[in-house]
Design a protein around this motif. Structure first.
Motif, mmCIF file in Angstrom:
data_model
loop_
_atom_site.group_PDB
_atom_site.id
_atom_site.type_symbol
_atom_site.label_atom_id
_atom_site.label_comp_id
_atom_site.label_asym_id
_atom_site.label_seq_id
_atom_site.Cartn_x
_atom_site.Cartn_y
_atom_site.Cartn_z
ATOM 1 N N LEU A 67 2.514 -11.768 -22.150
ATOM 2 C CA LEU A 67 2.020 -10.439 -21.811
ATOM 3 C C LEU A 67 1.717 -10.371 -20.328
ATOM 4 C CD1 LEU A 67 -0.471 -9.510 -24.697
ATOM 5 C CD2 LEU A 67 1.680 -8.358 -24.156
ATOM 6 N N VAL A 68 2.114 -9.269 -19.710
ATOM 7 C CA VAL A 68 1.852 -9.051 -18.294
ATOM 8 C C VAL A 68 1.070 -7.748 -18.124
ATOM 9 C CG1 VAL A 68 2.909 -8.556 -16.048
ATOM 10 C CG2 VAL A 68 3.880 -10.331 -17.527
ATOM 11 N N TYR A 69 -0.020 -7.839 -17.379
ATOM 12 C CA TYR A 69 -0.857 -6.669 -17.096
ATOM 13 C C TYR A 69 -1.099 -6.606 -15.596
ATOM 14 C CZ TYR A 69 -4.955 -3.575 -17.088
ATOM 15 O OH TYR A 69 -5.837 -2.555 -16.839
ATOM 16 N N GLN A 70 -0.727 -5.486 -15.005
ATOM 17 C CA GLN A 70 -0.878 -5.293 -13.562
ATOM 18 C C GLN A 70 -0.236 -6.447 -12.782
ATOM 19 O OE1 GLN A 70 -5.060 -4.516 -12.805
ATOM 20 N NE2 GLN A 70 -4.935 -2.466 -13.693
ATOM 21 N N ILE A 103 -7.681 -9.958 -25.918
ATOM 22 C CA ILE A 103 -7.343 -8.873 -24.997
ATOM 23 C C ILE A 103 -7.907 -7.540 -25.501
ATOM 24 C CG2 ILE A 103 -5.470 -7.675 -23.799
ATOM 25 C CD1 ILE A 103 -5.655 -10.648 -23.132
ATOM 26 N N VAL A 107 -6.351 -2.645 -22.543
ATOM 27 C CA VAL A 107 -5.508 -3.463 -21.671
ATOM 28 C C VAL A 107 -4.173 -3.741 -22.360
ATOM 29 C CG1 VAL A 107 -5.245 -5.731 -20.570
ATOM 30 C CG2 VAL A 107 -7.444 -4.525 -20.471
ATOM 31 N N LEU A 108 -4.223 -4.011 -23.642
ATOM 32 C CA LEU A 108 -3.019 -4.299 -24.409
ATOM 33 C C LEU A 108 -2.049 -3.121 -24.376
ATOM 34 C CD1 LEU A 108 -1.855 -6.611 -26.038
ATOM 35 C CD2 LEU A 108 -2.918 -5.642 -28.085
ATOM 36 N N GLU A 110 -1.559 -1.067 -22.065
ATOM 37 C CA GLU A 110 -0.954 -0.915 -20.742
ATOM 38 C C GLU A 110 -0.156 -2.157 -20.328
ATOM 39 O OE1 GLU A 110 -1.030 1.903 -19.011
ATOM 40 O OE2 GLU A 110 -2.141 2.806 -20.681
ATOM 41 N N SER A 111 -0.054 -3.123 -21.208
ATOM 42 C CA SER A 111 0.636 -4.371 -20.884
ATOM 43 C C SER A 111 2.117 -4.304 -21.243
ATOM 44 C CB SER A 111 -0.014 -5.544 -21.632
ATOM 45 O OG SER A 111 -1.351 -5.721 -21.225
ATOM 46 N N THR A 112 2.893 -5.168 -20.604
ATOM 47 C CA THR A 112 4.314 -5.317 -20.910
ATOM 48 C C THR A 112 4.532 -6.643 -21.622
ATOM 49 O OG1 THR A 112 4.952 -4.046 -18.951
ATOM 50 C CG2 THR A 112 6.638 -5.462 -19.933
#
Length: 219
Positions: A67-70, A103, A107-108, A110-112
């Motif tokens: 998972l990637v966030y910002q 998480i 946030v989840l 908005e994550s990829t």
């Protein structure tokens, strides 16, 4: 909506008992698909490939996800089907299980999610349940079918989202040629010989330094 997703998955598995993970599938028209330059995804996809190889080296199936966030990796996971002795311990399902504990939901959302190979229906159902709306994958369903020799008659992830009325940003394949090499690390099991033979026929040589692999065909 979520219940419908699981009913769809269940019905396909009941009607198609030979389904494993992926196959020859078409993209539904409602899917939002990125068609431009995808080089900014490559570092994260390569990390997913490294996780997949790590899984294979531990005796599990060669799949990895993160998972990637910002623009920052916040969670990683590998397939642990064999070490857990659990057929459901796919990389994406493991990732979503960990995400539930670690998480925050906002946030989840908005994550990829980056995954080494386009995910199976069960993984997609777990992703949908956690409101994942953006997925980047390395190896496509069609290529996975060529590698394994198994044609899936199931439903693709983007189609599953479509059936439940939710939109998914479906990006890939990214660095697919490098991703195909990951399957050279498949563990010893009844599928290994066929996978390695198919990779050889496809001209996929085993690379020992994934970071140096070049792929210019799938950006």
């Amino acid at each position: 909506m979520i219940e419908k997703a699981f009913l769809i998955v269940l019905s396909v598995f009941v009607l198609s008992p030979n389904v494993i993970s992926a196959g020859t599938l078409e993209q539904p028209p409602s899917c939002i698909e990125e068609t431009g330059n995808s080089t900014h995804h490559e570092p994260f996809i390569r990390q997913a490939f490294e996780l997949a190889i790590s899984a294979g080296n531990k005796g599990n199936h060669t799949f990895g996800a993160l998972l990637v966030y910002q623009k920052r990796v916040i969670l990683t996971s590998e397939n642990t089907v064999n070490t857990d002795n659990n057929v459901h311990s796919h990389a994406e399902i493991n990732l979503m299980t960990k995400a539930k504990r670690e998480i925050p939901p906002e946030v989840l959302r908005e994550s990829t999610l980056y995954t080494s190979t386009a995910p199976c229906m069960l993984c997609c159902a777990s992703m949908l349940y956690r409101n994942i709306a953006r997925v980047v994958y390395g190896v496509s369903y069609n290529t996975f079918a060529k590698i394994t020799g198994i044609e899936n008659k199931g439903i693709s992830c983007d189609k599953l989202y479509q059936e439940t009325g939710k939109t998914i940003e479906w990006i890939g394949p990214v660095l697919e040629n490098e991703g195909m090499n990951v399957f050279n690390y498949w563990p010893t099991d009844p599928f290994q010989h066929k996978i390695l033979k198919n990779l050889e026929e496809l001209g996929v040589a085993k690379l020992y330094n994934m970071g140096l692999g070049a792929d210019t065909d799938n950006k």
